[in-house]
Design a protein around this motif. Structure first.
Motif, PDB file in Angstrom:
ATOM      1  N   ASN A 213       0.855  -1.183   0.000  1.00 57.12           N
ATOM      2  CA  ASN A 213       0.000   0.000   0.000  1.00 57.12           C
ATOM      3  C   ASN A 213       0.891   1.233   0.000  1.00 57.12           C
ATOM      4  O   ASN A 213       1.683   1.442   0.931  1.00 57.12           O
ATOM      5  CB  ASN A 213      -0.919   0.007   1.225  1.00 57.12           C
ATOM      6  CG  ASN A 213      -1.974  -1.078   1.152  1.00 57.12           C
ATOM      7  OD1 ASN A 213      -3.056  -0.884   0.600  1.00 57.12           O
ATOM      8  ND2 ASN A 213      -1.654  -2.242   1.705  1.00 57.12           N
ATOM      9  N   ARG A 214       0.749   2.022  -1.047  1.00 57.76           N
ATOM     10  CA  ARG A 214       1.646   3.160  -1.216  1.00 57.76           C
ATOM     11  C   ARG A 214       1.598   4.097  -0.024  1.00 57.76           C
ATOM     12  O   ARG A 214       2.649   4.540   0.486  1.00 57.76           O
ATOM     13  CB  ARG A 214       1.280   3.918  -2.502  1.00 57.76           C
ATOM     14  CG  ARG A 214       2.229   5.075  -2.799  1.00 57.76           C
ATOM     15  CD  ARG A 214       1.775   5.831  -4.024  1.00 57.76           C
ATOM     16  NE  ARG A 214       1.832   5.006  -5.202  1.00 57.76           N
ATOM     17  CZ  ARG A 214       2.941   4.799  -5.914  1.00 57.76           C
ATOM     18  NH1 ARG A 214       4.083   5.338  -5.525  1.00 57.76           N
ATOM     19  NH2 ARG A 214       2.909   4.040  -6.981  1.00 57.76           N
ATOM     20  N   TRP A 215       0.395   4.420   0.454  1.00 55.58           N
ATOM     21  CA  TRP A 215       0.295   5.363   1.567  1.00 55.58           C
ATOM     22  C   TRP A 215       0.975   4.816   2.821  1.00 55.58           C
ATOM     23  O   TRP A 215       1.631   5.560   3.558  1.00 55.58           O
ATOM     24  CB  TRP A 215      -1.169   5.713   1.859  1.00 55.58           C
ATOM     25  CG  TRP A 215      -1.983   4.562   2.420  1.00 55.58           C
ATOM     26  CD1 TRP A 215      -2.717   3.654   1.729  1.00 55.58           C
ATOM     27  CD2 TRP A 215      -2.077   4.207   3.806  1.00 55.58           C
ATOM     28  NE1 TRP A 215      -3.286   2.744   2.583  1.00 55.58           N
ATOM     29  CE2 TRP A 215      -2.920   3.060   3.869  1.00 55.58           C
ATOM     30  CE3 TRP A 215      -1.567   4.710   4.996  1.00 55.58           C
ATOM     31  CZ2 TRP A 215      -3.245   2.424   5.073  1.00 55.58           C
ATOM     32  CZ3 TRP A 215      -1.889   4.097   6.198  1.00 55.58           C
ATOM     33  CH2 TRP A 215      -2.723   2.969   6.237  1.00 55.58           C
ATOM     34  N   ALA A 216       0.837   3.499   3.048  1.00 54.83           N
ATOM     35  CA  ALA A 216       1.465   2.884   4.223  1.00 54.83           C
ATOM     36  C   ALA A 216       2.987   2.876   4.076  1.00 54.83           C
ATOM     37  O   ALA A 216       3.726   3.081   5.056  1.00 54.83           O
ATOM     38  CB  ALA A 216       0.938   1.475   4.419  1.00 54.83           C
ATOM     39  N   MET A 217       3.451   2.644   2.854  1.00 56.36           N
ATOM     40  CA  MET A 217       4.890   2.630   2.600  1.00 56.36           C
ATOM     41  C   MET A 217       5.482   4.016   2.823  1.00 56.36           C
ATOM     42  O   MET A 217       6.536   4.165   3.457  1.00 56.36           O
ATOM     43  CB  MET A 217       5.134   2.169   1.159  1.00 56.36           C
ATOM     44  CG  MET A 217       6.584   1.892   0.813  1.00 56.36           C
ATOM     45  SD  MET A 217       7.224   0.393   1.549  1.00 56.36           S
ATOM     46  CE  MET A 217       8.423   1.050   2.682  1.00 56.36           C
ATOM     47  N   GLU A 218       4.808   5.040   2.333  1.00 52.45           N
ATOM     48  CA  GLU A 218       5.292   6.412   2.516  1.00 52.45           C
ATOM     49  C   GLU A 218       5.246   6.817   3.985  1.00 52.45           C
ATOM     50  O   GLU A 218       6.158   7.491   4.486  1.00 52.45           O
ATOM     51  CB  GLU A 218       4.454   7.370   1.664  1.00 52.45           C
ATOM     52  CG  GLU A 218       4.663   7.172   0.153  1.00 52.45           C
ATOM     53  CD  GLU A 218       3.760   8.056  -0.675  1.00 52.45           C
ATOM     54  OE1 GLU A 218       2.862   8.699  -0.082  1.00 52.45           O
ATOM     55  OE2 GLU A 218       3.937   8.096  -1.909  1.00 52.45           O
ATOM     56  N   LEU A 219       4.204   6.370   4.689  1.00 50.97           N
ATOM     57  CA  LEU A 219       4.090   6.681   6.109  1.00 50.97           C
ATOM     58  C   LEU A 219       5.199   5.996   6.907  1.00 50.97           C
ATOM     59  O   LEU A 219       5.814   6.594   7.791  1.00 50.97           O
ATOM     60  CB  LEU A 219       2.712   6.233   6.627  1.00 50.97           C
ATOM     61  CG  LEU A 219       2.329   6.686   8.048  1.00 50.97           C
ATOM     62  CD1 LEU A 219       2.251   8.207   8.127  1.00 50.97           C
ATOM     63  CD2 LEU A 219       0.990   6.057   8.458  1.00 50.97           C
TER      64      LEU A 219
ATOM     65  N   LEU B 222       7.681   2.156  14.685  1.00 48.78           N
ATOM     66  CA  LEU B 222       6.564   1.430  14.071  1.00 48.78           C
ATOM     67  C   LEU B 222       5.334   1.462  14.970  1.00 48.78           C
ATOM     68  O   LEU B 222       4.197   1.540  14.485  1.00 48.78           O
ATOM     69  CB  LEU B 222       6.979  -0.012  13.778  1.00 48.78           C
ATOM     70  CG  LEU B 222       8.035  -0.180  12.684  1.00 48.78           C
ATOM     71  CD1 LEU B 222       8.491  -1.629  12.583  1.00 48.78           C
ATOM     72  CD2 LEU B 222       7.492   0.288  11.330  1.00 48.78           C
ATOM     73  N   LYS B 223       5.537   1.424  16.277  1.00 47.58           N
ATOM     74  CA  LYS B 223       4.412   1.556  17.211  1.00 47.58           C
ATOM     75  C   LYS B 223       3.774   2.932  17.079  1.00 47.58           C
ATOM     76  O   LYS B 223       2.546   3.067  17.063  1.00 47.58           O
ATOM     77  CB  LYS B 223       4.901   1.345  18.643  1.00 47.58           C
ATOM     78  CG  LYS B 223       5.130  -0.092  19.052  1.00 47.58           C
ATOM     79  CD  LYS B 223       5.544  -0.145  20.527  1.00 47.58           C
ATOM     80  CE  LYS B 223       5.680  -1.557  21.038  1.00 47.58           C
ATOM     81  NZ  LYS B 223       6.069  -1.582  22.477  1.00 47.58           N
ATOM     82  N   GLN B 224       4.601   3.958  16.995  1.00 50.21           N
ATOM     83  CA  GLN B 224       4.088   5.314  16.827  1.00 50.21           C
ATOM     84  C   GLN B 224       3.301   5.451  15.534  1.00 50.21           C
ATOM     85  O   GLN B 224       2.262   6.107  15.497  1.00 50.21           O
ATOM     86  CB  GLN B 224       5.246   6.310  16.847  1.00 50.21           C
ATOM     87  CG  GLN B 224       5.922   6.460  18.191  1.00 50.21           C
ATOM     88  CD  GLN B 224       7.162   7.344  18.115  1.00 50.21           C
ATOM     89  OE1 GLN B 224       7.503   7.872  17.055  1.00 50.21           O
ATOM     90  NE2 GLN B 224       7.855   7.501  19.235  1.00 50.21           N
ATOM     91  N   MET B 225       3.799   4.811  14.462  1.00 48.86           N
ATOM     92  CA  MET B 225       3.102   4.868  13.182  1.00 48.86           C
ATOM     93  C   MET B 225       1.718   4.233  13.292  1.00 48.86           C
ATOM     94  O   MET B 225       0.719   4.801  12.822  1.00 48.86           O
ATOM     95  CB  MET B 225       3.915   4.151  12.105  1.00 48.86           C
ATOM     96  CG  MET B 225       3.287   4.203  10.727  1.00 48.86           C
ATOM     97  SD  MET B 225       4.083   3.107   9.532  1.00 48.86           S
ATOM     98  CE  MET B 225       3.437   1.513  10.080  1.00 48.86           C
ATOM     99  N   ALA B 226       1.652   3.041  13.925  1.00 41.67           N
ATOM    100  CA  ALA B 226       0.361   2.339  14.038  1.00 41.67           C
ATOM    101  C   ALA B 226      -0.637   3.125  14.877  1.00 41.67           C
ATOM    102  O   ALA B 226      -1.855   3.048  14.641  1.00 41.67           O
ATOM    103  CB  ALA B 226       0.587   0.955  14.645  1.00 41.67           C
ATOM    104  N   ALA B 227      -0.138   3.896  15.850  1.00 42.06           N
ATOM    105  CA  ALA B 227      -1.033   4.662  16.726  1.00 42.06           C
ATOM    106  C   ALA B 227      -1.302   6.069  16.195  1.00 42.06           C
ATOM    107  O   ALA B 227      -2.069   6.816  16.813  1.00 42.06           O
ATOM    108  CB  ALA B 227      -0.420   4.756  18.124  1.00 42.06           C
TER     109      ALA B 227
ATOM    110  N   SER C  16      -4.732   5.746  11.205  1.00 41.73           N
ATOM    111  CA  SER C  16      -6.137   5.426  11.480  1.00 41.73           C
ATOM    112  C   SER C  16      -7.106   6.109  10.531  1.00 41.73           C
ATOM    113  O   SER C  16      -8.228   5.634  10.319  1.00 41.73           O
ATOM    114  CB  SER C  16      -6.483   5.801  12.927  1.00 41.73           C
ATOM    115  OG  SER C  16      -6.254   7.174  13.157  1.00 41.73           O
ATOM    116  N   SER C  17      -6.683   7.222   9.942  1.00 50.15           N
ATOM    117  CA  SER C  17      -7.580   7.956   9.042  1.00 50.15           C
ATOM    118  C   SER C  17      -7.323   7.660   7.568  1.00 50.15           C
ATOM    119  O   SER C  17      -7.891   8.307   6.702  1.00 50.15           O
ATOM    120  CB  SER C  17      -7.427   9.459   9.286  1.00 50.15           C
ATOM    121  OG  SER C  17      -6.094   9.873   8.988  1.00 50.15           O
TER     122      SER C  17
END
Length: 636
Positions: free
Chosen positions: A290-296, A331-336, A341-342
């Protein structure tokens, strides 16, 4: 005045008009101080001949002034079609550079007919530059590079009489599923490609395969070969027996890196470790598809890659797990985060599973534990991989690795025994070698360390067996017992201050070369035993894991050309294998987009199709080296 500010005016005499006279050679130059600088720098430019009498220190100063000015000018006004120059302002051989690029990367020679290739050549060499044509690449350039490679190899062969060498057999397949054996020869000065053999007709016949090995041994010289390393010891078990019977002084060894990766593979089969790896892969597959997840993820990790690719699946898994643990907090910070989430895909099941893994403390605890228990073996693998001699150290490395695993489970005996039993079983059955035992005994950092007494006692018998094998006649073994005694008691040169001070700092082979003169027979054995590599992966698996198809129904000339192409290709790869000092030798530069850590088993995201297509294409050797309708990278 500008003239007064320029330091180069002290090296000339100002004449009428725009003329100057050089103080060193009395040559009169038109063009003022600028022409004088090129004259004194000894870098021919703008038709200026270099000065034959200028002192070296003056020439160096002026050359740096010229180069600095040109760099400032280029930064301010970048020029197109500027011919390549080296940092010392010496012109680069653009034709050679282009030819080496084609051969090293197995490119289709017909690409040299394209318009973009001509534009590239003009940009590199200038508008008047004539780039190598397909005909020149497959004829004159092939012969030139082949001759140069042979000359370099001839220099390496000179040391074999003293250090011996290792033959490395790397098995791979081509796009027709035929088995090939690539033979490399390694010694302290380097590793080079020797030849490639189509073993498909013989692969199920151990005797015929042993004859292939025998032909390589004879071409290298049986007296030069100390050991043969194969990448798959189990597959070559019968072959090894036949070769050892015919050449009793040659050792048959398993690839240390392959054996260590097998240990990690067994670690991954432990239930809780395997479950941890699977959960980690759930998270990374979502991120990488997922491009957005990869960039994030790149934003939170500072652009650092999460997934790592190595030469073996098990090694890739533990390196990737270590990478995730290293970046756990991010990675924890990214997931939270609100961005996660949006996101448009945050409500689907796969996104939920990814976030569930990254926020699960039990997962991170297991990941930390699995990474810690694998870390000692990965450290050993880094030390024994590649082309540096490591036979003298592998016993010590493995002993330290087992101690580190014990330290991980001081209070948990059951877990500790599970992992140690895996290590011991692979060590006994696959990794252990008499050559490694003898090398440990001859390693001064172990021999003179009181803490190594138990280890040395356990390898003493194998050490004597290796001496018998390498010194098969009584004449060669004459006085060897007293020489061993001198070594163990540090007598003669073994006991000098330099020898004592460098027992643990110098490489074992170098130490024996410098201080072993008191025991010439034992010195010969030590030099040959301690100068060998432990692993077959002398090149990245990405470089030698596939094989181009050989012409089947063409004439002998085609086959000879094909063999020359392989010879130049693999040896250029071997010469250019140098990595940055801070890079991990286990991590390949190209991410495996088809691995379980990246490839999505479910319908893929359209944003990733191009990356996947590029990777799959790059893995097909024939699409890089040859055209779709030809078995060679050129039309004959």
């Amino acid at each position: 005045m500008v003239r007064e500010k320029d330091a180069c005016w002290e090296f000339c005499e100002k004449l009428d008009g725009n003329k100057v006279r050089c103080n060193f050679c009395d040559k009169i130059l038109n063009g003022g101080i600028s022409r004088l600088k090129h004259h004194l720098s000894r870098a021919p430019s703008k038709g200026v001949n270099p000065c034959a009498h200028v002192p070296d220190d003056v020439s160096d100063v002026v050359r740096s002034m010229v180069l600095s000015k040109e760099q400032r000018k280029e930064a301010a006004f970048p020029k197109r079609h500027r011919p390549l120059s080296s940092p010392t302002h010496q012109p680069v051989d653009v034709g050679r550079t282009i030819a080496e690029f084609f051969f090293e990367n197995r490119l289709d020679f017909r690409a040299a007919n394209s318009a973009s290739y001509r534009r590239l050549a003009a940009a590199l060499g200038g508008a008047a530059f004539r780039a190598p044509s397909p005909a020149a690449l497959k004829s004159s350039w092939l012969e030139t590079l082949k001759s140069e490679v042979k000359a370099k190899i001839a220099e390496t062969e000179c040391e074999w009489a003293s250090t011996g060498c290792t033959i490395i057999a790397d098995t791979c397949t081509d796009n027709k599923s035929r088995a090939w054996i690539n033979f490399f020869v390694s010694s302290p000065s380097g590793t080079f490609f020797h030849k490639s053999v189509d073993a498909s007709p013989s692969f199920k016949n151990s005797k015929r395969v042993s004859e292939l090995f025998d032909s390589v041994i004879l071409s290298v010289g049986p007296e030069n070969v100390v050991q043969i390393i194969v990448d798959d010891a189990a597959g070559y078990l019968a072959v090894g027996g036949l070769v050892s019977h015919k050449h009793p002084s040659i050792f048959w060894s398993s690839c240390a890196s392959r054996s260590l990766s097998s240990i990690l593979e067994d670690f991954a089969k432990v239930e809780w470790v395997g479950r941890c790896i699977q959960r980690a892969q759930t998270a990374t597959r979502f991120i990488y598809n997922n491009r957005w997840a990869m960039e994030l993820a790149k934003r939170f990790t500072g652009g650092e890659e999460i997934v790592k690719t190595s030469f073996a699946k098990s090694v890739s898994s533990f390196l990737s797990l270590q990478s995730m643990v290293k970046q756990m907090a991010r990675l924890k910070q990214m997931a939270a985060s609100q961005e996660f989430s949006s996101s448009p895909s945050s409500d689907n099941l796969i996104s939920y599973r990814c976030r569930e893994v990254l926020e699960d403390g039990l997962f991170w605890g297991a990941a930390e534990e699995a990474s810690a228990v694998a870390a000692p073996l990965l450290r050993v693998m880094r030390e024994v991989s590649g082309s540096k001699p490591a036979t003298g150290m592998i016993y010590e490395y493995m002993a330290k690795a087992k101690e580190a695993i014990r330290a991980c489970y001081i209070m948990e005996e059951a877990k500790r025994e599970v992992f140690l039993e895996i290590v011991e079983e692979r060590w006994r059955r696959q990794l252990h070698s008499p050559l490694h035992a003898a090398a440990a005994y001859l390693n001064p950092s172990l021999q003179f360390n009181p803490e190594s007494a138990t280890l040395l006692s356990s390898v003493k018998e194998e050490f004597h067996a290796v001496v018998d094998k390498l010194l098969p006649s009584a004449d060669l073994r004459q006085d060897i017992t007293s020489q061993i005694f001198k070594f163990r008691k540090a007598q003669g040169m073994f006991g000098c201050n330099l020898a004592r001070e460098t027992r643990s700092t110098a490489s074992p082979g170098t130490w024996w070369e410098q201080y072993g003169d008191s025991a010439p027979g034992l010195q010969r054995v030590a030099s040959r035993v301690l100068s060998q590599v432990c692993s077959a992966n002398v090149l990245d698996r990405a470089c030698c894991g596939s094989h181009p198809a050989q012409p089947e129904k063409r004439n002998r000339l085609d086959r000879e050309t094909f063999e020359d192409l392989l010879y130049v290709h693999y040896n250029l790869k071997a010469q250019s294998r140098a990595r940055p000092p801070d890079s991990d030798p286990l991590v390949l530069e190209e991410l495996d987009m088809g691995s379980e850590w990246v490839e999505d088993a479910e319908p893929g995201n359209s944003a990733q199709w191009l990356d996947h297509f590029i990777f799959v294409s790059s893995r097909q050797s024939t699409s890089n080296f040859i055209g779709p309708n030809d078995l060679l990278p050129f039309n004959l």
